[in-house]
Structure formats: C-alpha cells, structure tokens
Scaffold this motif. Structure first.
Motif, PDB file in Angstrom:
ATOM      1  N   LEU A  87     -25.936  34.401  15.643  1.00  0.00           N
ATOM      2  CA  LEU A  87     -26.407  35.758  15.419  1.00  0.00           C
ATOM      3  C   LEU A  87     -25.248  36.729  15.511  1.00  0.00           C
ATOM      4  CD1 LEU A  87     -29.678  35.762  17.583  1.00  0.00           C
ATOM      5  CD2 LEU A  87     -29.328  34.936  15.242  1.00  0.00           C
ATOM      6  N   SER A  88     -25.338  37.796  14.729  1.00  0.00           N
ATOM      7  CA  SER A  88     -24.324  38.855  14.763  1.00  0.00           C
ATOM      8  C   SER A  88     -25.001  40.191  15.008  1.00  0.00           C
ATOM      9  CB  SER A  88     -23.559  38.911  13.437  1.00  0.00           C
ATOM     10  OG  SER A  88     -22.862  37.718  13.195  1.00  0.00           O
ATOM     11  N   CYS A  89     -24.313  41.049  15.718  1.00  0.00           N
ATOM     12  CA  CYS A  89     -24.798  42.394  16.008  1.00  0.00           C
ATOM     13  C   CYS A  89     -23.672  43.367  15.671  1.00  0.00           C
ATOM     14  CB  CYS A  89     -25.185  42.499  17.475  1.00  0.00           C
ATOM     15  SG  CYS A  89     -25.651  44.153  18.019  1.00  0.00           S
ATOM     16  N   THR A  90     -23.925  44.252  14.720  1.00  0.00           N
ATOM     17  CA  THR A  90     -22.903  45.181  14.249  1.00  0.00           C
ATOM     18  C   THR A  90     -23.441  46.600  14.321  1.00  0.00           C
ATOM     19  OG1 THR A  90     -22.073  43.505  12.745  1.00  0.00           O
ATOM     20  CG2 THR A  90     -21.392  45.762  12.327  1.00  0.00           C
ATOM     21  N   ALA A  91     -22.580  47.520  14.706  1.00  0.00           N
ATOM     22  CA  ALA A  91     -22.949  48.934  14.742  1.00  0.00           C
ATOM     23  C   ALA A  91     -22.438  49.603  13.487  1.00  0.00           C
ATOM     24  CB  ALA A  91     -22.359  49.611  15.969  1.00  0.00           C
ATOM     25  N   SER A  92     -23.313  50.404  12.874  1.00  0.00           N
ATOM     26  CA  SER A  92     -22.933  51.017  11.601  1.00  0.00           C
ATOM     27  C   SER A  92     -22.407  52.441  11.754  1.00  0.00           C
ATOM     28  CB  SER A  92     -24.128  51.011  10.649  1.00  0.00           C
ATOM     29  OG  SER A  92     -25.211  51.719  11.228  1.00  0.00           O
ATOM     30  N   ARG A  93     -22.833  53.152  12.779  1.00  0.00           N
ATOM     31  CA  ARG A  93     -22.469  54.560  12.871  1.00  0.00           C
ATOM     32  C   ARG A  93     -21.727  54.925  14.138  1.00  0.00           C
ATOM     33  NH1 ARG A  93     -27.845  57.734  10.592  1.00  0.00           N
ATOM     34  NH2 ARG A  93     -27.893  56.756   8.549  1.00  0.00           N
TER      35      ARG A  93
END
Length: 122
Positions: free
Chosen positions: A18-24
């Motif tokens: 699983l990956s968790c990325t922040a966009s802002r």
C-alpha cells in the motif's frame, strides 16, 4: 488530502504494498499511521512510523509480516504486507498524526485519507 492506493484481492499467503501520498501538503514532519477497519469492527492501528522513519510500531498480529516505511522525498508512506491472512481483510486507511512520533493513539491522528480495500481469500 492523503491518497491511499495499492489495495486489491489476493489469496492467503500473498503480498500487497500500500502507498499513502499527500497531494496538497507535506507530512514529512509528522508521524503517519496505517489503520484498517473490517466490517462491523472498529478502526484499528496496524502500523505507525515516526517523521524520519527512525521509530515504528505495529499491531501484534502483523508483526513480522507487515513493514511500514516512508520516503519523505516522495512524500509517501508505504505498508508492505506479506503472508496475508483472511483476517487481514479490511479497508485500509492512512493518517497523519499531530506529533512527529510513531503515535499509538488513534486520537493523535487528525488528517485522514480515503481507504483502500484489501481482500484476502483463503
């Protein structure tokens, strides 16, 4: 907003990452956790990692099978899940904590992403 991805269907014994990325925003100064919620059950912490990856914490039942890691240059936190079991089936969420530590208390996590479904068939 946090974006979790990488869920899917796998047979018991298989693996997913699983990956968790922040966009802002960046969360390179925050602890980050992976939680899961199975139908009819409360959301529970699966793994947490401190801001620099120097400290981690795991739910007892996933120790030795799951590994949390992070790449702050990519603003991404990962959860490598091996030897999956049917009881790992759940919606998995990532969340950023208001502390830099690998927080164990759900109340310390105040920035949540949407979940990604993991289904493990036996």
């Amino acid at each position: 907003q946090l974006q979790a991805s990488g869920g899917g269907s796998v047979q018991a014994g298989g693996s997913l990452r699983l990956s968790c990325t922040a966009s802002r925003r960046t969360f390179s100064n925050n602890g980050v956790g992976w939680f899961r919620q199975a139908p009819g059950k409360e959301r529970e912490l699966v793994a947490g990692i401190s801001w620099n990856g120097g400290s981690t914490t795991y739910k007892e039942s996933v120790k030795g099978r799951f590994t949390i890691s992070r790449d702050n240059a990519k603003n991404t936190v990962y959860l490598q899940m091996n030897s999956l079991k049917s009881e790992d089936t759940a919606v998995y969420y990532c969340a950023a904590a208001r502390t830099a530590a690998a927080a164990t208390q759900k109340a310390l996590y105040n920035y949540w992403g949407q979940g990604t479904l993991v289904t493990v068939s036996s």
